[in-house]
Every structure is written in C-alpha cells, then in structure tokens.
Write a protein that holds these residues in place. Structure first.
Motif, PDB file in Angstrom:
ATOM      1  N   GLN A   4      42.676  27.485  25.359  1.00  0.00           N
ATOM      2  CA  GLN A   4      42.251  26.493  26.412  1.00  0.00           C
ATOM      3  C   GLN A   4      42.949  26.640  27.665  1.00  0.00           C
ATOM      4  O   GLN A   4      44.158  26.594  27.600  1.00  0.00           O
ATOM      5  N   ALA A   5      42.247  26.847  28.945  1.00  0.00           N
ATOM      6  CA  ALA A   5      43.170  26.869  30.177  1.00  0.00           C
ATOM      7  C   ALA A   5      42.594  26.453  31.494  1.00  0.00           C
ATOM      8  O   ALA A   5      41.290  26.297  31.527  1.00  0.00           O
ATOM      9  N   PHE A   6      43.411  26.050  32.129  1.00  0.00           N
ATOM     10  CA  PHE A   6      42.727  25.730  33.311  1.00  0.00           C
ATOM     11  C   PHE A   6      42.898  26.926  34.607  1.00  0.00           C
ATOM     12  O   PHE A   6      43.801  27.761  34.398  1.00  0.00           O
ATOM     13  N   VAL A   7      42.010  27.534  35.134  1.00  0.00           N
ATOM     14  CA  VAL A   7      41.931  28.777  36.070  1.00  0.00           C
ATOM     15  C   VAL A   7      41.571  28.329  37.592  1.00  0.00           C
ATOM     16  O   VAL A   7      40.899  27.515  37.825  1.00  0.00           O
ATOM     17  N   THR A   8      42.446  29.106  38.330  1.00  0.00           N
ATOM     18  CA  THR A   8      42.350  28.916  39.736  1.00  0.00           C
ATOM     19  C   THR A   8      42.047  30.711  40.440  1.00  0.00           C
ATOM     20  O   THR A   8      42.454  31.365  39.663  1.00  0.00           O
ATOM     21  N   LEU A   9      41.968  30.616  41.566  1.00  0.00           N
ATOM     22  CA  LEU A   9      41.741  31.652  42.386  1.00  0.00           C
ATOM     23  C   LEU A   9      42.430  31.660  43.782  1.00  0.00           C
ATOM     24  O   LEU A   9      42.293  30.446  44.400  1.00  0.00           O
ATOM     25  N   ALA A  10      43.426  32.749  44.028  1.00  0.00           N
ATOM     26  CA  ALA A  10      44.106  32.768  45.331  1.00  0.00           C
ATOM     27  C   ALA A  10      43.866  34.229  45.718  1.00  0.00           C
ATOM     28  O   ALA A  10      44.490  35.092  45.210  1.00  0.00           O
ATOM     29  N   THR A  11      43.235  34.307  46.985  1.00  0.00           N
ATOM     30  CA  THR A  11      42.962  35.514  47.559  1.00  0.00           C
ATOM     31  C   THR A  11      43.870  36.121  48.466  1.00  0.00           C
ATOM     32  O   THR A  11      44.103  37.205  48.912  1.00  0.00           O
ATOM     33  N   ASN A  12      44.875  35.176  49.055  1.00  0.00           N
ATOM     34  CA  ASN A  12      46.097  35.721  49.972  1.00  0.00           C
ATOM     35  C   ASN A  12      47.088  34.507  49.812  1.00  0.00           C
ATOM     36  O   ASN A  12      47.162  33.753  49.100  1.00  0.00           O
ATOM     37  N   ASP A  13      47.927  34.855  50.724  1.00  0.00           N
ATOM     38  CA  ASP A  13      49.420  33.755  50.737  1.00  0.00           C
ATOM     39  C   ASP A  13      48.970  32.511  51.008  1.00  0.00           C
ATOM     40  O   ASP A  13      49.404  31.518  50.406  1.00  0.00           O
ATOM     41  N   GLN A  41      45.032  41.567  45.886  1.00  0.00           N
ATOM     42  CA  GLN A  41      46.023  42.306  45.922  1.00  0.00           C
ATOM     43  C   GLN A  41      46.785  42.140  47.109  1.00  0.00           C
ATOM     44  O   GLN A  41      47.864  42.708  47.287  1.00  0.00           O
ATOM     45  N   GLN A  42      46.154  41.238  47.963  1.00  0.00           N
ATOM     46  CA  GLN A  42      46.859  40.911  49.097  1.00  0.00           C
ATOM     47  C   GLN A  42      48.148  39.989  49.187  1.00  0.00           C
ATOM     48  O   GLN A  42      48.896  39.781  50.085  1.00  0.00           O
ATOM     49  N   VAL A  43      48.122  39.201  48.053  1.00  0.00           N
ATOM     50  CA  VAL A  43      49.174  38.079  47.536  1.00  0.00           C
ATOM     51  C   VAL A  43      50.539  38.944  47.737  1.00  0.00           C
ATOM     52  O   VAL A  43      50.904  39.882  46.868  1.00  0.00           O
ATOM     53  N   SER A  44      51.521  38.537  48.348  1.00  0.00           N
ATOM     54  CA  SER A  44      52.673  39.037  48.683  1.00  0.00           C
ATOM     55  C   SER A  44      53.559  38.818  47.221  1.00  0.00           C
ATOM     56  O   SER A  44      53.166  38.081  46.721  1.00  0.00           O
ATOM     57  N   GLU A  45      54.849  39.679  47.187  1.00  0.00           N
ATOM     58  CA  GLU A  45      55.578  39.558  45.870  1.00  0.00           C
ATOM     59  C   GLU A  45      56.296  38.195  45.780  1.00  0.00           C
ATOM     60  O   GLU A  45      56.338  37.839  44.976  1.00  0.00           O
ATOM     61  N   PRO A  46      57.006  37.757  46.934  1.00  0.00           N
ATOM     62  CA  PRO A  46      57.518  36.338  46.673  1.00  0.00           C
ATOM     63  C   PRO A  46      56.589  35.532  46.315  1.00  0.00           C
ATOM     64  O   PRO A  46      57.050  34.402  45.273  1.00  0.00           O
ATOM     65  N   ASP A  62      40.629  42.640  41.806  1.00  0.00           N
ATOM     66  CA  ASP A  62      40.251  43.348  42.734  1.00  0.00           C
ATOM     67  C   ASP A  62      38.952  44.081  42.405  1.00  0.00           C
ATOM     68  O   ASP A  62      38.967  45.239  42.285  1.00  0.00           O
ATOM     69  N   VAL A  63      37.729  43.643  42.885  1.00  0.00           N
ATOM     70  CA  VAL A  63      36.304  44.197  42.189  1.00  0.00           C
ATOM     71  C   VAL A  63      36.101  45.551  43.201  1.00  0.00           C
ATOM     72  O   VAL A  63      35.421  46.230  42.677  1.00  0.00           O
ATOM     73  N   LEU A  64      36.634  45.307  44.309  1.00  0.00           N
ATOM     74  CA  LEU A  64      36.467  46.521  45.173  1.00  0.00           C
ATOM     75  C   LEU A  64      37.045  47.711  44.858  1.00  0.00           C
ATOM     76  O   LEU A  64      36.501  48.878  45.043  1.00  0.00           O
ATOM     77  N   GLU A  65      38.012  47.827  43.956  1.00  0.00           N
ATOM     78  CA  GLU A  65      38.577  49.096  43.247  1.00  0.00           C
ATOM     79  C   GLU A  65      38.333  49.255  41.919  1.00  0.00           C
ATOM     80  O   GLU A  65      39.026  50.196  41.256  1.00  0.00           O
ATOM     81  N   SER A  66      37.744  48.269  41.190  1.00  0.00           N
ATOM     82  CA  SER A  66      37.553  48.605  39.699  1.00  0.00           C
ATOM     83  C   SER A  66      36.474  49.277  39.591  1.00  0.00           C
ATOM     84  O   SER A  66      35.451  49.678  40.394  1.00  0.00           O
ATOM     85  N   GLY A  67      36.453  50.114  38.484  1.00  0.00           N
ATOM     86  CA  GLY A  67      35.367  50.912  38.107  1.00  0.00           C
ATOM     87  C   GLY A  67      34.245  50.204  36.926  1.00  0.00           C
ATOM     88  O   GLY A  67      33.719  51.063  36.463  1.00  0.00           O
ATOM     89  N   ASP A  68      34.292  49.104  36.780  1.00  0.00           N
ATOM     90  CA  ASP A  68      33.365  48.581  36.110  1.00  0.00           C
ATOM     91  C   ASP A  68      31.969  47.922  36.614  1.00  0.00           C
ATOM     92  O   ASP A  68      31.786  48.332  37.676  1.00  0.00           O
ATOM     93  N   THR A  69      31.360  47.231  35.885  1.00  0.00           N
ATOM     94  CA  THR A  69      29.963  46.922  36.323  1.00  0.00           C
ATOM     95  C   THR A  69      30.001  46.029  37.608  1.00  0.00           C
ATOM     96  O   THR A  69      29.069  46.016  38.479  1.00  0.00           O
TER      97      THR A  69
END
Length: 356
Positions: A4-13, A41-46, A62-69
């Motif tokens: 079981q897990a808490f999930v979040t999303l970060a699209t940028n720094d 993919q825009q999230v920086s390495e640090p 990154d759904v823009l570059e994936s080959g799935d549905t």
C-alpha cells in the motif's frame, strides 16, 4: 502494509518541492505506508536526488513519448496532457491500494486510516459538493481501470479541462455512493473553504488532517524569512491560511532546503528563503570570498547594518568578481546584480563616461 502506498505527482521542479514537503510531512507523522512520486522528465537531477531520499519509489512518466495506449489517446486529446500523466497512478499494480495526494497538500497528522476505505473515496469539492475534489482520493491500481480511464478521456474529455472533470465523469456514482466513500472534509481541507465559510473553519479547522493549497499561488510561490518567521508575497492570499502556510515553510526551510543545498553544491539556486546576516564592518573585514560562498545558496540575500553605504561597498568588494562572460550569462538568465555592479547608478556612470 508493504503493498500500500501514498502517491503524488510532480511535473516540474516547483511541484517537486511541494512533493518533498508532502513526503516529509507523511514521514514526520509516522506513516507505515510506502511513498511513491511520479515525476515528469523536466524535473532536474538535484530535485530527483532529493525526492529519492524522501520517497521509496520515484518513477519518471511521460505519456507524450510512450508507445502505449496512453500515447494513442494523447494523439486524439492533446489538451489533456497533464491529466493523462496523473492517470498513470493506476499503473502502479504492484500495490493493492493507494492514496493519491496532490503535491500542493500538507499532512498535519497520521492518515493511514484512509487505506480502510474503498475505491473511489474522496472528499467533496468546496465549489460543488456533489463532485469530489481530486486532490486526495483512495484508489486501487489496475491496468483494466487505467485502460477504461484512457478510453473515457478519448471519448468524453473532461468537463473542467483537467483530471477532476475526468475522474468525476468516470466515477460518476460517487455522489450517490455509500457514505463510506465520502471522506470527511478534514482529509482535504481546501484553502478556498477557509475564507468562504470562516465560521465552519473556526469550529472544525483544528481537526484538519490534510490541508490543500488550492488556487494559482502555491506555498513555494512566496518568500520566507526563517529568522523573522515571516512570509511575504501576495498579502491577500497569504493571509487566507497563514498558519498552514507557516507550517509548510517551516518544514521546507528546516528539512528540505538543507537537502537541496547538498545536491546543488556551489551551484546557485533560488530556495525561496531570505537569509539576513547582521554583521558589523569589523566582522566583515575578517571574512573572505571563500567564507561568503555559502551566501550563494539564496539569491535574495540581504545584509542588515546601520553603517550605510560603507558597509555595502565593502561587502561588494569581498564578493568574488565575475568574468565578462559570466556577467553576460547572468544577464541573459535574468540574474543581473541590480544591487551591486549592475546597479542603475553604476550603469549610468559607465554611460556618462562613454558619452564624454
């Protein structure tokens, strides 16, 4: 439970810093669940490195570059890009149940009891209570559900242009569902609701478990002075939820900023924290540029002194000099030294000298 897990999303720094504070708040309140963050993919390495210290799993999506549905659906509905990214949480099928939380939320106490709820459990939206707010919701990862959600997006879109419209359209029985799927408002206390119904906030706000910073201005959009414990920014918005904003900034400045400093090293970055050093001229004379390097961690550094221009000029002299190329690069990045070499008076002096 490990599945079981808490999930979040970060699209940028910027949203990554929100996710860092969210993760730390969950850790600080002793959650027994795994922590997962989906990042663009825009999230920086640090920032990725800091997220990996806080979260058990950091997954780049990154759904823009994936080959799935998802990619096929995106071609038909490019307007729902961020929404498709959020729907990736249903692909985390190595977990049996998850709680999704937006990166602009802050946990105020342990909320592991949410995992006793079923899919799709959520709190009502303050703007229209017959809809749920998608900032906090309980769900069960499933590739079948994921596929159906993408199909729904393609065929129906979103009535509000975002994930909340999609999810309310897909889980359209929430309003009439068993009360157990209606989370109490204390699990998603929106900043909007605080000032639209202040009496209720005064009555029940002390019981809040999760605060959600809705609106255009996010906590990381402000500036914070750790020494004075003062938040600056939009005065109107900052006073709408001052206590929660202070909680967010206190946790960010004390726990997150040190980790960011380690990752950025000597590379300058804007932490959002103001550092003020009350130094005398005698103190400053014994300092050298090597000691002043720590100041670069904040590009909003100010010196406090009652000794006027002599202090400022000496401080400027002690700062490491930049080459012409480095100064040009800083100008192009919008980081001109407006208080020092690139001040209006200095530029005017140079122009006067040139014209003469």
């Amino acid at each position: 439970m490990a599945d079981q897990a808490f999930v979040t999303l970060a699209t940028n720094d910027s949203y990554s810093r929100g996710a860092m504070v969210l993760g730390m708040s969950l850790r600080n309140h002793n959650t027994s669940k795994k922590l997962v963050v989906l990042i663009g993919q825009q999230v920086s390495e640090p920032c990725q490195s800091v997220l990996k210290r806080i979260y058990d799993e950091v997954r780049v999506v990154d759904v823009l570059e994936s080959g799935d549905t998802a990619h096929l659906a995106m071609m038909k509905r490019p307007d729902l890009g961020v929404t498709f990214t959020k729907l990736h949480c249903w692909t985390l099928t190595h977990y049996s149940k998850c709680v999704f939380m937006d990166a602009d939320t802050l946990v105020l106490s342990n909320i592991d009891e949410l995992f006793d709820r079923e899919e799709l459990s959520a709190a009502p939206d303050p703007g229209w209570p017959d809809c749920f707010n998608s900032g906090v919701f309980v769900f069960c990862p499933s590739m079948e559900t994921y596929g159906k959600l993408l199909q729904y997006c393609t065929e129906h879109g979103s009535f509000d242009g975002g994930d909340q419209g999609v999810l309310n359209g897909f889980f359209n029985t929430w309003a009439t569902a068993d009360i157990s799927k209606h989370l109490p408002f204390i699990y998603n206390l929106s900043s909007i609701a605080i000032y639209t119904y202040l009496p209720a906030f005064k009555q029940y706000g002390g019981n809040a478990k999760v605060v959600h910073f809705l609106g255009k201005t996010k906590p990381w959009s402000y500036t914070f002075d750790p020494k004075a414990k003062k938040i600056t920014g939009s005065v109107h918005e900052a006073t709408e939820h001052p206590t929660f904003l202070m909680d967010w900034w206190t946790l960010y400045s004390s726990a997150v900023v040190p980790m960011l400093q380690e990752q950025y090293g000597e590379k300058p970055f804007h932490s959002g924290c103001v550092e003020r050093f009350a130094l005398t001229l005698d103190d400053l004379r014994i300092l050298c540029p090597k000691h002043l390097k720590k100041f670069q961690y904040c590009d909003m550094l100010t010196f406090e002194s009652d000794q006027g221009e002599n202090f400022s000029s000496l401080a400027q002299e002690l700062q490491p000099e930049l080459s012409s190329e480095e100064r040009k690069e800083k100008w192009e990045q919008g980081q001109a030294d407006y208080m020092g070499m690139d001040s209006f008076d200095n530029i005017k002096r140079k122009l006067d000298s040139f014209l003469k």
